[in-house]
Scaffold this motif. Sequence first.
Motif, PDB file in Angstrom:
ATOM      1  N   ARG A   1     -23.516  91.197 132.940  1.00 25.81           N
ATOM      2  CA  ARG A   1     -23.552  89.995 133.785  1.00 25.81           C
ATOM      3  C   ARG A   1     -22.941  90.225 135.159  1.00 25.81           C
ATOM      4  NH1 ARG A   1     -21.575  86.470 128.694  1.00 25.81           N
ATOM      5  NH2 ARG A   1     -23.618  86.212 127.681  1.00 25.81           N
ATOM      6  N   MET A   2     -21.803  90.911 135.220  1.00 28.73           N
ATOM      7  CA  MET A   2     -21.180  91.128 136.528  1.00 28.73           C
ATOM      8  C   MET A   2     -22.050  91.997 137.424  1.00 28.73           C
ATOM      9  SD  MET A   2     -18.492  89.348 136.722  1.00 28.73           S
ATOM     10  CE  MET A   2     -17.755  90.045 138.188  1.00 28.73           C
ATOM     11  N   GLY A   3     -22.933  92.806 136.847  1.00 26.71           N
ATOM     12  CA  GLY A   3     -23.844  93.606 137.650  1.00 26.71           C
ATOM     13  C   GLY A   3     -24.917  92.774 138.333  1.00 26.71           C
ATOM     14  N   CYS A   4     -25.126  91.541 137.874  1.00 30.71           N
ATOM     15  CA  CYS A   4     -26.107  90.644 138.507  1.00 30.71           C
ATOM     16  C   CYS A   4     -25.522  89.912 139.707  1.00 30.71           C
ATOM     17  CB  CYS A   4     -26.611  89.620 137.486  1.00 30.71           C
ATOM     18  SG  CYS A   4     -27.433  90.345 136.047  1.00 30.71           S
ATOM     19  N   ILE A   5     -24.187  89.983 139.882  1.00 27.71           N
ATOM     20  CA  ILE A   5     -23.539  89.299 140.997  1.00 27.71           C
ATOM     21  C   ILE A   5     -23.653  90.176 142.233  1.00 27.71           C
ATOM     22  CG2 ILE A   5     -21.384  88.320 141.839  1.00 27.71           C
ATOM     23  CD1 ILE A   5     -22.588  86.829 139.483  1.00 27.71           C
ATOM     24  N   PRO A   6     -24.168  89.661 143.358  1.00 27.50           N
ATOM     25  CA  PRO A   6     -24.333  90.496 144.553  1.00 27.50           C
ATOM     26  C   PRO A   6     -23.025  90.645 145.321  1.00 27.50           C
ATOM     27  CG  PRO A   6     -25.113  88.280 144.991  1.00 27.50           C
ATOM     28  CD  PRO A   6     -24.716  88.306 143.535  1.00 27.50           C
ATOM     29  N   GLY A   7     -22.953  91.697 146.123  1.00 26.19           N
ATOM     30  CA  GLY A   7     -21.889  91.852 147.084  1.00 26.19           C
ATOM     31  C   GLY A   7     -20.526  92.176 146.506  1.00 26.19           C
ATOM     32  N   PRO A   8     -19.470  91.942 147.299  1.00 27.31           N
ATOM     33  CA  PRO A   8     -18.112  92.340 146.913  1.00 27.31           C
ATOM     34  C   PRO A   8     -17.550  91.558 145.737  1.00 27.31           C
ATOM     35  CG  PRO A   8     -18.072  91.037 148.925  1.00 27.31           C
ATOM     36  CD  PRO A   8     -19.512  91.315 148.631  1.00 27.31           C
ATOM     37  N   PHE A   9     -18.089  90.384 145.423  1.00 30.39           N
ATOM     38  CA  PHE A   9     -17.575  89.583 144.317  1.00 30.39           C
ATOM     39  C   PHE A   9     -18.062  90.109 142.971  1.00 30.39           C
ATOM     40  CE2 PHE A   9     -15.711  85.129 143.955  1.00 30.39           C
ATOM     41  CZ  PHE A   9     -14.631  85.464 144.739  1.00 30.39           C
TER      42      PHE A   9
ATOM     43  N   LEU B   1     -21.838  79.593 141.271  1.00 30.88           N
ATOM     44  CA  LEU B   1     -21.167  80.895 141.264  1.00 30.88           C
ATOM     45  C   LEU B   1     -21.971  81.935 142.041  1.00 30.88           C
ATOM     46  CD1 LEU B   1     -19.957  81.009 137.541  1.00 30.88           C
ATOM     47  CD2 LEU B   1     -18.572  80.565 139.567  1.00 30.88           C
ATOM     48  N   MET B   2     -23.295  81.943 141.854  1.00 30.42           N
ATOM     49  CA  MET B   2     -24.137  82.890 142.588  1.00 30.42           C
ATOM     50  C   MET B   2     -24.123  82.591 144.086  1.00 30.42           C
ATOM     51  SD  MET B   2     -25.619  85.320 140.818  1.00 30.42           S
ATOM     52  CE  MET B   2     -27.108  85.704 141.725  1.00 30.42           C
ATOM     53  N   TYR B   3     -24.128  81.322 144.449  1.00 29.18           N
ATOM     54  CA  TYR B   3     -24.133  80.965 145.873  1.00 29.18           C
ATOM     55  C   TYR B   3     -22.817  81.368 146.535  1.00 29.18           C
ATOM     56  CZ  TYR B   3     -25.174  78.348 150.103  1.00 29.18           C
ATOM     57  OH  TYR B   3     -25.420  77.998 151.408  1.00 29.18           O
ATOM     58  N   ILE B   4     -21.697  81.239 145.808  1.00 26.08           N
ATOM     59  CA  ILE B   4     -20.410  81.703 146.335  1.00 26.08           C
ATOM     60  C   ILE B   4     -20.475  83.197 146.629  1.00 26.08           C
ATOM     61  CG2 ILE B   4     -17.993  82.100 145.719  1.00 26.08           C
ATOM     62  CD1 ILE B   4     -18.053  79.462 144.186  1.00 26.08           C
ATOM     63  N   ALA B   5     -21.043  83.968 145.694  1.00 25.67           N
ATOM     64  CA  ALA B   5     -21.158  85.420 145.895  1.00 25.67           C
ATOM     65  C   ALA B   5     -22.066  85.742 147.083  1.00 25.67           C
ATOM     66  CB  ALA B   5     -21.685  86.070 144.619  1.00 25.67           C
TER      67      ALA B   5
ATOM     68  N   LEU C   1     -22.554  83.867 149.814  1.00 25.90           N
ATOM     69  CA  LEU C   1     -21.816  83.575 151.052  1.00 25.90           C
ATOM     70  C   LEU C   1     -20.794  84.667 151.358  1.00 25.90           C
ATOM     71  CD1 LEU C   1     -21.091  79.722 150.904  1.00 25.90           C
ATOM     72  CD2 LEU C   1     -22.776  80.920 152.291  1.00 25.90           C
ATOM     73  N   LEU C   2     -20.090  85.148 150.336  1.00 28.31           N
ATOM     74  CA  LEU C   2     -19.081  86.172 150.570  1.00 28.31           C
ATOM     75  C   LEU C   2     -19.718  87.522 150.894  1.00 28.31           C
ATOM     76  CD1 LEU C   2     -16.475  85.197 147.836  1.00 28.31           C
ATOM     77  CD2 LEU C   2     -16.338  84.828 150.297  1.00 28.31           C
ATOM     78  N   THR C   3     -20.932  87.752 150.415  1.00 33.44           N
ATOM     79  CA  THR C   3     -21.658  88.958 150.814  1.00 33.44           C
ATOM     80  C   THR C   3     -21.966  88.924 152.304  1.00 33.44           C
ATOM     81  OG1 THR C   3     -22.646  89.163 148.610  1.00 33.44           O
ATOM     82  CG2 THR C   3     -23.732  90.338 150.407  1.00 33.44           C
ATOM     83  N   PHE C   4     -22.389  87.759 152.795  1.00 31.19           N
ATOM     84  CA  PHE C   4     -22.640  87.613 154.233  1.00 31.19           C
ATOM     85  C   PHE C   4     -21.337  87.781 155.024  1.00 31.19           C
ATOM     86  CE2 PHE C   4     -22.609  84.856 157.985  1.00 31.19           C
ATOM     87  CZ  PHE C   4     -23.642  85.416 158.700  1.00 31.19           C
ATOM     88  N   ARG C   5     -20.243  87.212 154.536  1.00 26.63           N
ATOM     89  CA  ARG C   5     -18.955  87.307 155.234  1.00 26.63           C
ATOM     90  C   ARG C   5     -18.482  88.751 155.336  1.00 26.63           C
ATOM     91  NH1 ARG C   5     -13.670  87.601 153.249  1.00 26.63           N
ATOM     92  NH2 ARG C   5     -12.054  86.853 154.709  1.00 26.63           N
ATOM     93  N   ALA C   6     -18.719  89.560 154.295  1.00 29.16           N
ATOM     94  CA  ALA C   6     -18.218  90.932 154.274  1.00 29.16           C
ATOM     95  C   ALA C   6     -18.808  91.778 155.397  1.00 29.16           C
ATOM     96  CB  ALA C   6     -18.518  91.573 152.918  1.00 29.16           C
ATOM     97  N   GLY C   7     -20.038  91.498 155.819  1.00 30.41           N
ATOM     98  CA  GLY C   7     -20.647  92.309 156.883  1.00 30.41           C
ATOM     99  C   GLY C   7     -21.277  91.461 157.952  1.00 30.41           C
ATOM    100  N   ALA C   8     -20.649  90.289 158.265  1.00 25.03           N
ATOM    101  CA  ALA C   8     -21.261  89.327 159.185  1.00 25.03           C
ATOM    102  C   ALA C   8     -21.611  89.916 160.550  1.00 25.03           C
ATOM    103  CB  ALA C   8     -20.357  88.108 159.338  1.00 25.03           C
ATOM    104  N   PRO C   9     -20.725  90.660 161.233  1.00 25.78           N
ATOM    105  CA  PRO C   9     -21.119  91.198 162.552  1.00 25.78           C
ATOM    106  C   PRO C   9     -22.356  92.093 162.479  1.00 25.78           C
ATOM    107  CG  PRO C   9     -18.747  91.351 162.233  1.00 25.78           C
ATOM    108  CD  PRO C   9     -19.323  90.965 160.909  1.00 25.78           C
TER     109      PRO C   9
END
Length: 453
Positions: free
Chosen positions: A270-278, A306-310, A312-320
Motif C-alpha cells: 500500500r505505501m508503494g501506491c503513495i506518490p512522492g516523499p510521503f 490521503l492521496m490528495y495530501i501526498a 500536494l506534498l509531491t508538488f511542494r517538494a519540487g515546486a521551483p
Amino acid sequence: MLSQASITKKRKRADSTSDHLNVSIYDKSPSAVGPVLATFSTLEPPKSTAFSVYAPPQRPRKDKSIDGSTNAVQAQEEEFSRRSLALAGETDTVEFYATGEAAAAQRGCRYLIGIRNKRTNTLLLRPSPLQILGRRVKALKDLVPLPSTSFSLSEQARATERMEQRAALGETFGTQKAQKALRATERDRMDVSAMEDVVGHIQESVELGTKSLPTQEEAKEISDSSRQIPKFNLDATRPEDVYKLHDIVPSSELRAVPIKDLQNAFPEQRMGCIPGPFRHSEWMKAHLERVFASGEKPSKRTLRILMYIAILLTFRAGAPRYCANRSDLEERLPGVPSIIVDGIYSRFTETVRGSSATKFTSDNAVRLLTHVFALCLRVDNFASDTALLASDLRESVTKVNPHFKLLGCKIEKLSAAEMNRLRLPAMAAEQKRAVLRVPLEFPKARARRRAAA
C-alpha cells in the motif's frame, strides 16, 4: 495487400485536408452576443471567475417627415463588436471592472478571435470588442482618503518658552561647553510662528482623517480575510464545519483522485501506491492501517483525502522545478488526472507579470501547507500530532506549529475525555497536539515593546 491506386487515393485525401485551411469571417448575425477580448493590467483573476457583459439600451433614431414633424423610427441593431460595452466580474476579495480605456485602444484597429474546427479544417474569425479591466479590493473600497491635517501648537509654544528661559540661565551661569551647546540648539530651532495661520485647518483635518480609519473590528475582519488559509466559517458550532471539505479541495478534483490501485494492493504494497516523499511517512502509514483495519469497507473519501495530501506534498517538494517544467510533475504523478494538476497550479502558483511563466512564492508555500494541514485535521478528528508530521516533512516542530495556529488551532495537551474520544494510549497524554476548537479564534498579533532610549 493494398493496391497502388487505393494508396494514392488515401494520400490525396489526407493531403487535401491538411494543406488547405478555409478562412471565413462570421457575418450571419453581427449583432449577436459573442466572445469578448479582455486584458488585465495588474492582477489576473482565477480561471473560474465569472464575468458579465453590460450594454446600454439602444435608443430609436428620429426622422423628420416632409411636413416637419418628427417620428421615432426603430433603430437598426448595432454590431456587437462596435457597441459600448462594460465587462465586470468578481471573486471573494477582488472586483474587476472596465476602466473605460478600451475606446482609445481600439481607435484605428479591430480585434478578431479565431475559432478553428479541426474536423472540417476551417478557421472562423469573429469580430470582438476589447475591454481593459482594472481591479478593486472589496475590503478597502469604502475607505475614503482625506487630506492631511495638523495639530494645535500651544504645548509646543510653552515648551519653547521654557527652553528660552533655560538658555538665558545657561548664557549667564553655564560653562563654556554648555553655552556652545545652547547656541547650537538656538540655530536649529524652528520658528513656529510661521505655522499659526494654518493651525485651525490642520486640527480640523486631523479630526476628519481619523473618521476614515477602520475600527478594531473592521481591521480584524480585513486581517482575517487576507490569511493564506482555506475559506472558513467563524460561526461554526462544530470543528468539522469550520473548514468545509469542498472549500479545501474542489469536489470535482477530489472525485478524480485515483485510489483503485490502493484499494486492490496487498498490505505490504500500500505505501508503494503513495506518490512522492510521503511514501515513507509514518503518519500516512498509521492512517492507512487504521482505514483498512476497521473491519468495514474502507472509506473512499478518506483514501482520496490521503492521496490528495501526498499529491500536494509531491508538488511542494519540487515546486521551483515543476513551475519551470510541468512535465516533470506529471512524470512524478503517473495516473493523476490533469484536472488535479491544473487545480494545483491555479491555486498554489502565481503568473509572472508580463509573461506566461509561473512561480512558487513564500505566500504560496504557506497557503499550500495550511491546506494540507486542514485536510490532516479532518483525518485526525481535529487533533493532529504536529511532531509526527514535522518528522515526516523533515521540518522542525517550531516551523510546523505556526501553520496550525494560522488555522485557529491551539497547541496543547489533550484532556482525559479527548483521549478517550480519539482512543489514544495513556503515554500520549503528555504530548501536545494541534487542536481545532470552536468558536474559532485566530492568534492575535503581539504588541512589540519599544526599546529603551
